[in-house]
Write an enzyme that holds these catalytic residues in place. Structure first.
Site, mmCIF file in Angstrom:
data_model
loop_
_atom_site.group_PDB
_atom_site.id
_atom_site.type_symbol
_atom_site.label_atom_id
_atom_site.label_comp_id
_atom_site.label_asym_id
_atom_site.label_seq_id
_atom_site.Cartn_x
_atom_site.Cartn_y
_atom_site.Cartn_z
ATOM 1 N N ASP A 130 0.764 -1.159 0.011
ATOM 2 C CA ASP A 130 -0.028 -0.148 -0.167
ATOM 3 C C ASP A 130 0.841 1.197 -0.063
ATOM 4 O O ASP A 130 1.851 1.127 0.581
ATOM 5 C CB ASP A 130 -0.949 -0.026 1.197
ATOM 6 C CG ASP A 130 -2.086 0.839 1.009
ATOM 7 O OD1 ASP A 130 -2.260 1.339 -0.005
ATOM 8 O OD2 ASP A 130 -2.831 1.236 2.036
ATOM 9 N N ASN A 155 1.216 3.411 -2.862
ATOM 10 C CA ASN A 155 1.862 3.822 -4.143
ATOM 11 C C ASN A 155 1.275 5.176 -4.721
ATOM 12 O O ASN A 155 2.055 5.963 -5.148
ATOM 13 C CB ASN A 155 1.480 2.989 -5.517
ATOM 14 C CG ASN A 155 1.994 1.540 -5.240
ATOM 15 O OD1 ASN A 155 3.217 1.369 -4.428
ATOM 16 N ND2 ASN A 155 1.563 0.571 -5.828
ATOM 17 N N ASN A 170 -10.686 -2.839 -5.876
ATOM 18 C CA ASN A 170 -9.824 -1.869 -6.724
ATOM 19 C C ASN A 170 -10.557 -1.441 -8.057
ATOM 20 O O ASN A 170 -10.166 -0.335 -8.629
ATOM 21 C CB ASN A 170 -8.416 -2.182 -6.895
ATOM 22 C CG ASN A 170 -7.390 -2.310 -5.677
ATOM 23 O OD1 ASN A 170 -6.566 -2.969 -5.624
ATOM 24 N ND2 ASN A 170 -7.938 -1.150 -4.972
ATOM 25 N N TRP A 171 -11.597 -2.259 -8.400
ATOM 26 C CA TRP A 171 -12.362 -1.936 -9.631
ATOM 27 C C TRP A 171 -12.897 -0.558 -9.848
ATOM 28 O O TRP A 171 -13.260 0.110 -10.625
ATOM 29 C CB TRP A 171 -13.263 -2.929 -10.042
ATOM 30 C CG TRP A 171 -12.870 -4.306 -10.475
ATOM 31 C CD1 TRP A 171 -12.868 -5.527 -9.661
ATOM 32 C CD2 TRP A 171 -12.079 -4.817 -11.528
ATOM 33 N NE1 TRP A 171 -12.002 -6.526 -10.292
ATOM 34 C CE2 TRP A 171 -11.727 -6.097 -11.374
ATOM 35 C CE3 TRP A 171 -11.904 -4.224 -12.798
ATOM 36 C CZ2 TRP A 171 -10.913 -6.791 -12.474
ATOM 37 C CZ3 TRP A 171 -11.221 -4.795 -13.745
ATOM 38 C CH2 TRP A 171 -10.779 -6.174 -13.859
ATOM 39 N N ARG A 213 -11.933 2.108 -8.850
ATOM 40 C CA ARG A 213 -10.931 3.295 -8.943
ATOM 41 C C ARG A 213 -11.000 3.607 -10.422
ATOM 42 O O ARG A 213 -11.656 2.943 -11.229
ATOM 43 C CB ARG A 213 -9.405 2.696 -9.094
ATOM 44 C CG ARG A 213 -9.195 2.312 -7.431
ATOM 45 C CD ARG A 213 -7.492 2.059 -7.289
ATOM 46 N NE ARG A 213 -7.424 1.845 -5.859
ATOM 47 C CZ ARG A 213 -6.286 1.894 -5.148
ATOM 48 N NH1 ARG A 213 -5.172 2.444 -5.789
ATOM 49 N NH2 ARG A 213 -6.052 1.773 -3.831
#
Ligand code: FPP
Length: 234
Positions: free
Chosen positions: A21, A23, A69-70, A72
């Site tokens: 985590d 980035n 995360n989809w 995002r």
């Protein structure tokens, strides 16, 4: 004794897992787009994987893309998938030097046909390597448990044992993680390895993933060795 030899001498770590985590924040601090944070995240991942090899750790699991995360922005999702695609191409070309058994954790169906085939081919072609790299890609711990239960039901199970459930997870055959490291400062598990983490030691650091490297990993290993694992006993 060298530090590497000293670390190897102690109780061996059989499986280490990473929540990579930070980035996005790493990129933002530098005025860069989030996508570039992920690019540097891949560099950190390569460094850390190599260091795990040097430390003799046979199973490494990383959380590269979650079922959540989809949500995002599409541009960011596409960039993570592209980075994975590039990594896989390199893996394919240099499989002998990677010398890793690659396994994906997660439902592959949302990815395009070409990507799915590439993932499946690499899983098949690398099956004979002893060291394992599990990559959570479209992975969620709850989803994994439901997927395992449904697979067992489809095989006719009415009742299952812990062992049977473990064997139906994406990590089947791997020991449970000894240590789970989360970078980026948040103190939660975020749907990662929910079943497998039952007795794992958890290590949290404020270091953002792209800044995580051999020195930070050694610090985590040092801390791990100071902990006493009792597995519910005394
Ligand atoms: C979390 O940081 C990171 C991700 C959701 C993606 C991690 C992906 C990689 C390191 C690339 C994967 C590719 C390979 C080849 C392993 P964040 O974006 O949530 O950071 P933030 O919390 O600072 O926003």
């Amino acid at each position: 004794m060298t530090k590497a030899a000293e670390i190897k001498e102690r109780k061996p770590i059989r499986h280490i897992a990473f929540i990579m985590d930070g980035n996005g924040r790493w990129a933002k601090k530098r005025g860069l787009p989030r996508e570039q944070g992920h690019q540097f995240g891949v560099k950190a991942f390569r460094r850390v994987l190599e260091h795990c090899r040097e430390r003799g750790i046979p199973v490494v699991t990383v959380y590269a893309f979650s079922t959540e995360n989809w949500k995002r922005p599409e541009k960011e999702v596409r960039s993570i998938i592209r980075l994975m695609d590039r990594y896989l191409s390199d893996f394919e070309k240099n499989m002998e030097s990677y010398a890793l058994r690659l396994r994906f954790m997660g439902d592959k169906t949302p990815f395009d046909e070409k990507m799915r085939q590439k993932m499946e081919k690499l899983e098949k072609d690398s099956v004979h390597y002893k060291r394992i790299l599990n990559i959570g890609f479209n992975y969620g711990g709850r989803d994994e448990i439901v997927h395992a239960c449904n697979a067992l039901i489809a095989q006719g199970a009415v009742q299952v044992t812990e062992q049977e459930l473990s064997d139906a997870l994406y990590t089947a055959g791997c020991p449970d993680p000894d240590l789970i490291i989360r970078t980026g400062g948040d103190l939660r598990i975020s749907n990662f390895l929910l079943w497998q983490a039952a007795y794992a030691e958890l290590y949290f650091t404020d270091v953002l993933w792209p800044d995580f490297g051999p020195a930070e990993l050694d610090a985590a290993l040092e801390e791990f060795y100071t902990r006493q694992r009792r597995y519910g006993g005394v």
